[in-house]
Motif scaffolding. Structure first.
Motif, mmCIF file in Angstrom:
data_model
loop_
_atom_site.group_PDB
_atom_site.id
_atom_site.type_symbol
_atom_site.label_atom_id
_atom_site.label_comp_id
_atom_site.label_asym_id
_atom_site.label_seq_id
_atom_site.Cartn_x
_atom_site.Cartn_y
_atom_site.Cartn_z
ATOM 1 N N PRO A 256 0.802 -1.214 -0.004
ATOM 2 C CA PRO A 256 -0.049 -0.024 -0.094
ATOM 3 C C PRO A 256 0.840 1.160 -0.017
ATOM 4 O O PRO A 256 2.230 1.167 0.509
ATOM 5 C CB PRO A 256 -0.775 0.076 1.368
ATOM 6 C CG PRO A 256 -0.536 -1.545 1.716
ATOM 7 C CD PRO A 256 0.514 -1.940 1.356
ATOM 8 N N SER A 257 0.171 2.229 -0.587
ATOM 9 C CA SER A 257 1.271 3.608 -0.918
ATOM 10 C C SER A 257 0.502 4.456 0.527
ATOM 11 O O SER A 257 -0.549 4.713 0.763
ATOM 12 C CB SER A 257 0.866 4.095 -2.248
ATOM 13 O OG SER A 257 1.520 5.378 -2.249
ATOM 14 N N GLU A 258 1.580 5.510 0.871
ATOM 15 C CA GLU A 258 1.277 6.456 1.881
ATOM 16 C C GLU A 258 1.164 7.768 0.835
ATOM 17 O O GLU A 258 0.865 8.621 1.527
ATOM 18 C CB GLU A 258 2.332 6.504 2.836
ATOM 19 C CG GLU A 258 2.342 5.251 3.589
ATOM 20 C CD GLU A 258 3.444 5.299 4.794
ATOM 21 O OE1 GLU A 258 4.100 6.546 4.788
ATOM 22 O OE2 GLU A 258 3.920 4.553 5.383
ATOM 23 N N LEU A 259 1.335 7.797 -0.384
ATOM 24 C CA LEU A 259 1.317 8.910 -1.226
ATOM 25 C C LEU A 259 -0.049 8.802 -2.115
ATOM 26 O O LEU A 259 -0.512 7.848 -2.429
ATOM 27 C CB LEU A 259 2.450 8.781 -2.177
ATOM 28 C CG LEU A 259 3.965 8.839 -1.546
ATOM 29 C CD1 LEU A 259 4.815 8.597 -2.547
ATOM 30 C CD2 LEU A 259 4.231 9.839 -0.909
ATOM 31 N N VAL A 260 -0.465 10.149 -2.558
ATOM 32 C CA VAL A 260 -1.446 10.182 -3.365
ATOM 33 C C VAL A 260 -0.915 11.144 -4.424
ATOM 34 O O VAL A 260 -0.577 12.071 -4.148
ATOM 35 C CB VAL A 260 -2.827 10.899 -2.652
ATOM 36 C CG1 VAL A 260 -3.867 11.008 -3.685
ATOM 37 C CG2 VAL A 260 -3.045 10.031 -1.334
ATOM 38 N N PRO A 261 -0.951 10.783 -5.583
ATOM 39 C CA PRO A 261 -1.466 9.425 -6.032
ATOM 40 C C PRO A 261 -0.135 8.332 -5.921
ATOM 41 O O PRO A 261 1.062 8.764 -5.677
ATOM 42 C CB PRO A 261 -1.466 9.472 -7.778
ATOM 43 C CG PRO A 261 -0.520 10.639 -7.757
ATOM 44 C CD PRO A 261 -0.778 11.539 -6.625
ATOM 45 N N PRO A 262 -0.426 6.902 -5.899
ATOM 46 C CA PRO A 262 0.542 6.037 -5.676
ATOM 47 C C PRO A 262 1.708 5.948 -6.716
ATOM 48 O O PRO A 262 1.610 6.599 -7.897
ATOM 49 C CB PRO A 262 -0.102 4.722 -5.594
ATOM 50 C CG PRO A 262 -1.523 4.818 -6.248
ATOM 51 C CD PRO A 262 -1.652 6.451 -6.192
ATOM 52 N N GLY B 142 -9.980 -8.894 -10.706
ATOM 53 C CA GLY B 142 -10.006 -8.882 -9.098
ATOM 54 C C GLY B 142 -8.741 -8.522 -8.566
ATOM 55 O O GLY B 142 -8.759 -8.559 -7.119
ATOM 56 N N VAL B 143 -7.599 -7.713 -9.149
ATOM 57 C CA VAL B 143 -6.448 -7.460 -8.054
ATOM 58 C C VAL B 143 -6.567 -5.954 -8.376
ATOM 59 O O VAL B 143 -5.768 -5.402 -9.335
ATOM 60 C CB VAL B 143 -5.056 -8.263 -8.962
ATOM 61 C CG1 VAL B 143 -3.837 -7.745 -8.418
ATOM 62 C CG2 VAL B 143 -5.431 -9.721 -8.902
ATOM 63 N N GLY B 144 -6.622 -5.380 -7.537
ATOM 64 C CA GLY B 144 -6.729 -3.809 -7.343
ATOM 65 C C GLY B 144 -5.486 -3.483 -6.918
ATOM 66 O O GLY B 144 -4.928 -3.667 -5.941
ATOM 67 N N ALA B 145 -4.640 -2.745 -7.609
ATOM 68 C CA ALA B 145 -3.464 -1.953 -7.339
ATOM 69 C C ALA B 145 -3.510 -0.573 -7.263
ATOM 70 O O ALA B 145 -2.618 0.152 -7.333
ATOM 71 C CB ALA B 145 -2.178 -2.418 -8.175
ATOM 72 N N LEU C 86 1.283 -11.097 -13.912
ATOM 73 C CA LEU C 86 1.279 -12.081 -12.824
ATOM 74 C C LEU C 86 2.217 -11.904 -11.838
ATOM 75 O O LEU C 86 2.145 -12.161 -10.712
ATOM 76 C CB LEU C 86 1.790 -13.592 -13.684
ATOM 77 C CG LEU C 86 0.861 -14.224 -14.429
ATOM 78 C CD1 LEU C 86 1.494 -15.566 -14.909
ATOM 79 C CD2 LEU C 86 -0.583 -14.723 -13.596
ATOM 80 N N ALA C 87 3.201 -10.993 -12.124
ATOM 81 C CA ALA C 87 4.203 -10.734 -11.103
ATOM 82 C C ALA C 87 3.555 -9.565 -10.110
ATOM 83 O O ALA C 87 3.782 -9.498 -8.845
ATOM 84 C CB ALA C 87 5.426 -9.976 -11.707
ATOM 85 N N VAL C 88 2.645 -8.671 -10.655
ATOM 86 C CA VAL C 88 2.142 -7.644 -10.112
ATOM 87 C C VAL C 88 0.915 -8.500 -8.824
ATOM 88 O O VAL C 88 0.903 -8.302 -7.845
ATOM 89 C CB VAL C 88 1.344 -6.733 -10.718
ATOM 90 C CG1 VAL C 88 0.455 -5.865 -9.860
ATOM 91 C CG2 VAL C 88 2.342 -5.755 -11.499
ATOM 92 N N VAL D 217 -6.546 -3.413 -16.381
ATOM 93 C CA VAL D 217 -7.134 -4.501 -16.737
ATOM 94 C C VAL D 217 -7.116 -5.801 -15.491
ATOM 95 O O VAL D 217 -8.213 -6.469 -15.392
ATOM 96 C CB VAL D 217 -6.461 -5.277 -18.016
ATOM 97 C CG1 VAL D 217 -7.347 -6.602 -18.165
ATOM 98 C CG2 VAL D 217 -6.716 -4.512 -19.069
ATOM 99 N N LEU D 218 -6.166 -5.663 -14.669
ATOM 100 C CA LEU D 218 -6.029 -6.471 -13.514
ATOM 101 C C LEU D 218 -6.955 -6.220 -12.672
ATOM 102 O O LEU D 218 -7.610 -7.033 -11.979
ATOM 103 C CB LEU D 218 -4.709 -6.440 -12.936
ATOM 104 C CG LEU D 218 -3.464 -7.477 -13.276
ATOM 105 C CD1 LEU D 218 -2.177 -6.896 -12.638
ATOM 106 C CD2 LEU D 218 -3.846 -8.688 -12.830
ATOM 107 N N GLY D 219 -7.215 -4.851 -12.215
ATOM 108 C CA GLY D 219 -8.362 -4.288 -11.504
ATOM 109 C C GLY D 219 -9.497 -4.394 -11.971
ATOM 110 O O GLY D 219 -10.514 -5.153 -10.990
#
Length: 139
Positions: free
Chosen positions: A1-7, A31-34, A60-62, A25-27
């Motif tokens: 998780p990021s502490e910055l906005v935006p990450p 179902g992989v929200g980054a 896949l790495a992410v 596309v992952l998100g």
């Protein structure tokens, strides 16, 4: 998780816009929200990858890092290739037979590709061996 906005989004060796597409596309379709996490992607050795066949490897790495699950269940390293479409489908890339032969030469099994996994969701299940987290639906 990021502490910055935006990450932060750091991409060394791949196109930054391509990374943004893979993350979106992952998100949306896997179902992989980054969206609220820092994402760092680095291609080792100073190589620049401009080939869309690397999309699946980045995804896949992410996903692996996001979920804390080792791809291939930690048994053996896996190989993967495929272009990711905007609707979550995996598209074939040039010379799949040569890619499979190269993976076999290095003992990489299994190989996740569009031929065996037609969607990004199916590829995640094959590589990570975990059920996808359900994504929230709009009311």
């Amino acid at each position: 998780p990021s502490e910055l906005v935006p990450p932060r989004r750091v991409a060394n060796g791949i196109d930054r816009n391509r990374l943004a597409l893979v993350l979106a596309v992952l998100g949306r379709h896997a179902g992989v929200g980054a969206g609220s996490a820092d994402v760092f992607v680095n291609v080792a050795g100073g190589v620049r990858v401009d080939e869309p066949g690397a999309d699946l490897a980045v995804a896949l790495a992410v996903a692996s890092a996001s979920r804390g699950v080792v791809a291939g269940a930690g048994e053996r390293p896996i190989a993967c290739f495929g272009e990711i479409g905007l609707t979550g489908e995996l598209r074939s890339v040039a010379h799949p037979e040569r890619r499979l032969a190269e993976a076999a030469k290095f003992g990489l099994e299994p190989v996740v590709s569009p031929e065996g996994s037609p969607t990004l969701r199916a590829a995640l299940k094959a590589a990570l061996g975990t059920a996808e987290r359900p994504r929230a639906r709009a009311a």
